[in-house]
Enzyme design. Structure first.
Site, PDB file in Angstrom:
ATOM      1  N   PRO A   1      61.720  72.579 -16.201  1.00  0.00           N
ATOM      2  CA  PRO A   1      61.179  73.026 -15.496  1.00  0.00           C
ATOM      3  C   PRO A   1      61.390  74.782 -14.956  1.00  0.00           C
ATOM      4  O   PRO A   1      62.011  74.610 -14.748  1.00  0.00           O
ATOM      5  CB  PRO A   1      60.017  72.869 -14.892  1.00  0.00           C
ATOM      6  CG  PRO A   1      61.158  71.319 -14.921  1.00  0.00           C
ATOM      7  CD  PRO A   1      62.217  70.937 -15.493  1.00  0.00           C
ATOM      8  N   PRO A   2      60.671  75.239 -14.680  1.00  0.00           N
ATOM      9  CA  PRO A   2      60.556  76.671 -14.426  1.00  0.00           C
ATOM     10  C   PRO A   2      61.098  76.525 -12.961  1.00  0.00           C
ATOM     11  O   PRO A   2      59.853  75.110 -12.622  1.00  0.00           O
ATOM     12  CB  PRO A   2      59.672  77.489 -14.372  1.00  0.00           C
ATOM     13  CG  PRO A   2      59.180  77.405 -15.538  1.00  0.00           C
ATOM     14  CD  PRO A   2      59.419  76.033 -15.859  1.00  0.00           C
ATOM     15  N   GLY A   3      61.557  76.711 -12.179  1.00  0.00           N
ATOM     16  CA  GLY A   3      62.051  76.992 -10.730  1.00  0.00           C
ATOM     17  C   GLY A   3      62.482  75.125 -10.018  1.00  0.00           C
ATOM     18  O   GLY A   3      62.000  75.272  -8.868  1.00  0.00           O
TER      19      GLY A   3
ATOM     20  N   LYS B   1      56.246  59.129 -13.116  1.00  0.00           N
ATOM     21  CA  LYS B   1      55.279  58.484 -13.145  1.00  0.00           C
ATOM     22  C   LYS B   1      55.552  57.812 -12.240  1.00  0.00           C
ATOM     23  O   LYS B   1      53.885  57.309 -11.499  1.00  0.00           O
ATOM     24  CB  LYS B   1      55.310  57.724 -14.532  1.00  0.00           C
ATOM     25  CG  LYS B   1      55.224  58.475 -15.566  1.00  0.00           C
ATOM     26  CD  LYS B   1      54.756  58.206 -16.969  1.00  0.00           C
ATOM     27  CE  LYS B   1      54.283  58.996 -18.762  1.00  0.00           C
ATOM     28  NZ  LYS B   1      54.545  58.268 -19.280  1.00  0.00           N
TER      29      LYS B   1
ATOM     30  N   SER C   1      51.910  57.507 -24.135  1.00  0.00           N
ATOM     31  CA  SER C   1      52.548  56.398 -23.495  1.00  0.00           C
ATOM     32  C   SER C   1      50.657  55.862 -22.554  1.00  0.00           C
ATOM     33  O   SER C   1      51.290  55.331 -21.895  1.00  0.00           O
ATOM     34  CB  SER C   1      52.884  56.963 -22.165  1.00  0.00           C
ATOM     35  OG  SER C   1      51.689  58.241 -21.314  1.00  0.00           O
TER      36      SER C   1
ATOM     37  N   LYS D   1      67.938  75.898 -11.874  1.00  0.00           N
ATOM     38  CA  LYS D   1      69.219  75.809 -12.754  1.00  0.00           C
ATOM     39  C   LYS D   1      69.806  76.867 -12.996  1.00  0.00           C
ATOM     40  O   LYS D   1      71.435  76.887 -12.627  1.00  0.00           O
ATOM     41  CB  LYS D   1      67.958  75.613 -14.396  1.00  0.00           C
ATOM     42  CG  LYS D   1      67.785  74.917 -14.692  1.00  0.00           C
ATOM     43  CD  LYS D   1      66.727  74.678 -16.010  1.00  0.00           C
ATOM     44  CE  LYS D   1      65.988  75.534 -16.218  1.00  0.00           C
ATOM     45  NZ  LYS D   1      64.291  75.970 -15.577  1.00  0.00           N
TER      46      LYS D   1
END
Length: 836
Positions: free
Chosen positions: A379-381, A745, A702, A384
């Site tokens: 995900p962003p931020g 989770k 799930s 990477k």
């Protein structure tokens, strides 16, 4: 000023042949002399010109006043402003003044008509102070042989006719006038003004009084002019083929270049070509590139330097020479140094760090190892892009970044073909040239954001770039030669798989960069974000202190994201407010930002997380959900209503969760006898399954066992443990299937205060990536079948008949691997390892 026009009568020509070379003076007369600059006037010519020198003006006025002719002769050097007799030619022309006009600036405009050749005498008895007076004698212009003269006249006319056809500036009527002349001297003098001759040639023709000699010389000059015009015609033809019709300026430049080439003049761009040749010889091009450079160099030498194609070739050669064909940086293969740099810049991300350390270790053993092609997906931020920079620093390689977001043109990757001036190499070659080395670290940012349209598919063009086998011979359309990019360490980033074609995924080593855990965000903020923002805002530790409790409050309730960008923004917000306090009241420093002051500085809490209920509830079970910003608690509620067997599902659930709800309901119906439910219970009730926060879309495989537990609780009227959370998919037969996002989770369950979490047995292997501090605070229960869940999830009295029934179902399904008996209040238990 208007004067009466005067015109001397023409001398009657003698038809008797004069002796050869006879130019004895005839009819001598004393007349004013007018020196001429850069002009020679012949008999029969009517010429206007301007006069500005004082002596010349006086000579003209004297001629007009005395109504005499004037002697016109040219200066040997036009630069002399006040010439003497020695500076003038001896032979000139006697002329009549047809018109004399005085201009406002004092100069005169005069119109004269040449009448006869004349030669001035050496004596200057007639000289006056304000102008020259000379004794001029007319020259005899009789031909020595009439027959030869007429033959030469025909030759002259034919040559002049050819000249007129080539020179479009001369009107065709001139030929008629010249042809009508019967006197050889008059014909020659009529032709001379239309020729583009030098002053010396014109003076020579003026001094040749004998017509035959004059015509012979004139024929030679006309032939020379014809040759020049023919050369100009060939030049125009050659240039016309090379130019475009609408480019007038281009045509003129080409004509100039062609003239220089025809005359053998030195090309002003020769030094630039020599410089390019020297650079080509000194560069370390590959064999193919050297042959290409030499071929293009040969083309460039044959072209006009100002042509458009020459510009394209010069730019191409510049690119070819500037590429780092052999330049490489030496890798720093010290594993301790690499680990130190990676740990300094990033907290966590152990898998990625280990992968880089492993690559360096192999490089120590095998120097010829090709650079890996890594793809960070997350995900962003989450760091990477900054991780790629840290890898370059650790290896001490050059770094280049290519932004792929919104890229639609294949030529941006493979380069433009050299068919127009604005053609450029692709971004890969540009990045390598910019880095100056053959083995940089190149970041391909936002790989999943590339598009495609009629110009091509850039993702397909990346197949060659990111193939470790093919990229050793990468061929850019602009460069047209193979370039080895196998030594480049490519690092791609993406947010998801969805935008990346499968063939491209197969060429890369995929490394998932998960969202940060809360504990990781806290450490990142303490180690990196807070010190950086304090420095950027000019604050020191003696002026502002950010307490740990404030950082936790900020992360939990003022940001909800996978990475730490918003956390950094909020810390910057706190630093700005603190900086204002420091400036306004410097004596009160240092200022402590604590948990209690966050709400005063940033306002009320913006987000909340799922928390544990105060009491055990009937029909409500704590589920766990994964989101792009981390894990969260997902409460699933079930209500039983009188009805006719309808089931309603609300909460903006996706297709997968709705199917899970139907599968869970079918499983509960299959266990109706064991749960003490009537066989036809489903015909007398309606069920309503709801997941709160209905405005938020929810989907994913799930929630099956969570829905099944809520259904069992609502139908049997038994509450579900409030400190128990679960995640897993269910089949019609009750089997529990694995899920994803386990680490996030479990973090959400630990944050909500859960003591026990049930997970699919197949997910036990994923506990390897879960931090030990999370596992130490909860019991992890692996389950294979839904029958194992109900006995542990439902709160039953000791004398409840379901105790033995559910225990039997549990035992038949397979005993759970961890003791999940509910702890008594106040009692403490040592958490058991999930491997037990």
């Amino acid at each position: 000023m208007s004067d009466k026009k005067t015109k001397a009568p023409k001398k009657k020509k003698s038809k008797v042949a004069a002796p050869a070379g006879d130019d004895s003076p005839k009819l001598s007369q004393v007349v004013p002399l007018l020196p001429l600059r850069d002009i020679v006037i012949f008999p029969q010519m009517v010429v206007p010109f301007f006069v500005g020198r004082e002596k010349s003006i006086n000579a003209l006025e004297a001629s007009m006043a005395n109504k005499t002719e004037i002697f016109l002769c040219s200066q040997k050097d036009s630069a002399i402003n006040e010439p003497e007799m020695a500076d003038l030619f001896v032979v000139g022309t006697l002329a009549s003044i047809l018109q004399l006009v005085k201009l406002p600036d004092g100069t005169l405009k005069v119109l004269v008509e040449g009448r006869a050749r004349a030669k001035r005498s050496e004596d200057q008895a007639g000289k006056k102070d304000d102008y020259f007076m000379v004794s001029a004698s007319e020259l005899d212009e009789k031909p020595r042989d009439e027959a030869e003269a007429h033959a030469l006249m025909r030759t002259l006319f034919k040559a002049f006719e050819s000249y007129v056809r080539l020179n479009k500036r001369i009107p065709a009527e001139v030929l008629v006038t010249v042809q009508a002349m019967s006197e050889p001297s008059a014909m020659a003098d009529s032709v001379i003004p239309h020729l583009n001759l030098k002053l010396a040639d014109k003076q020579l023709l003026l001094e040749l009084a004998e017509p035959i000699a004059r015509i012979e010389k004139l024929v030679t000059l006309v032939q020379s002019e014809i040759e020049i015009l023919q050369i100009e015609r060939r030049i125009r033809g050659r240039v016309r083929k090379q130019m475009e019709k609408s480019q007038k300026e281009y045509y003129l430049n080409e004509q100039m270049a062609a003239i220089q080439k025809e005359l053998g003049e030195r090309d002003e761009f020769k030094s630039e070509i020599q410089e390019l040749e020297t650079r080509i010889k000194e560069s370390k091009l590959s064999t193919e590139a050297m042959e290409k450079a030499e071929a293009e160099m040969r083309k460039l030498k044959m072209m006009a330097p100002i042509s458009a194609e020459a510009t394209v070739i010069r730019n191409y050669l510049e690119w070819l020479i500037d590429l780092p064909w052999e330049n490489t940086t030496e890798d720093n293969l010290d594993l301790k140094h690499a680990k130190k740099v990676l740990d300094r810049d990033h907290f966590g991300l152990e898998k990625i760090k280990d992968r880089i350390i492993e690559y360096l270790a192999v490089q120590n053993l095998n120097k010829s190892l090709k650079g890996p092609i890594l793809c960070f997906i997350g995900p962003p931020g989450v760091g990477k892009s900054s991780l790629a920079t840290s890898i370059a620093d650790a290896m001490e390689r050059k770094f280049a970044r290519i932004a792929l977001g919104g890229l639609r043109d294949e030529a941006e990757i493979r380069g433009h073909r050299r068919t127009y001036i604005g053609a450029m190499p692709g971004k890969i070659i540009q990045a390598i040239k910019k880095s100056g080395t053959k083995n940089p670290v190149i970041l391909l940012d936002e790989l999943d954001k590339m598009g495609n349209d009629f110009r091509g598919d850039p993702a397909s063009a990346m197949l060659e770039v990111l193939d470790p086998v093919q990229n050793a011979t990468f061929n850019d359309h602009y460069m047209e030669v193979d370039f080895d990019i196998s030594g480049v360490l490519f690092i791609a980033t993406a947010n998801s798989f969805s935008g990346i074609p499968q063939p491209l995924i197969d060429r890369m080593e995929i490394i998932f960069v998960p969202s940060y855990l809360e504990t990781e965000k806290i450490e990142i903020a303490k180690r990196h974000l807070v010190p950086r923002q304090l420095k950027e805002h000019g604050l020191t530790e003696d002026q502002a202190v950010m307490e740990d409790s404030a950082i936790v409050e900020l992360i939990r309730y003022y940001s909800r994201e996978a990475g730490v960008r918003n956390v950094s923004r909020e810390i910057a917000n706190l630093c700005r407010k603190t900086a204002r306090k420091v400036v306004e009241t410097p004596k009160l420093a240092p200022f402590h930002v604590s948990e209690k002051e966050i709400e005063d500085l940033l306002g009320p809490r913006r987000y909340k997380y799922g928390t544990m209920e105060q009491d055990d509830q009937i029909g409500m079970t704590n589920g766990l959900a994964w989101t792009e910003v981390g894990g969260d608690l997902l409460n699933i509620e079930v209500s039983v209503l009188p009805g006719k067997g309808a089931m309603r599902i609300t909460g903006k659930l996706g297709d997968v969760m709705q199917e899970s709800a139907h599968a869970a309901y079918s499983y509960i119906r299959s266990r109706a006898n064991q749960l003490g439910l009537p066989k036809d219970f489903y015909n007398r009730i309606d069920l309503h399954i709801h997941v709160p926060e209905g405005a938020t879309p929810k989907d994913g495989p799930s929630a099956g066992i969570t829905i099944a537990t809520s259904l069992a609780s609502a139908l049997t009227n038994r509450p579900v443990r409030r400190d128990l959370a679960m995640t897993g998919e269910i089949t019609l037969r009750g089997h529990v299937l694995p899920i994803g996002g386990l680490k996030e989770k479990l973090l959400a369950a630990q944050r909500a205060g859960m003591t026990t979490v049930m997970i699919p047995d197949e997910n036990m292997k994923d506990l390897y990536d879960v931090p030990k501090e999370i596992l130490a605070k909860m019991k992890i229960v692996p389950v294979r079948h839904a029958d194992q869940i109900l006995r542990a999830a439902l709160v039953l009295a000791d004398d409840d008949p379901l105790v033995e029934i559910l225990a039997k179902l549990r035992d038949e399904a397979g005993a759970v691997m961890v003791d999940i008996d509910r702890p008594t209040p106040g009692a403490t238990k040592t958490p058991r390892s999930p491997t037990h």
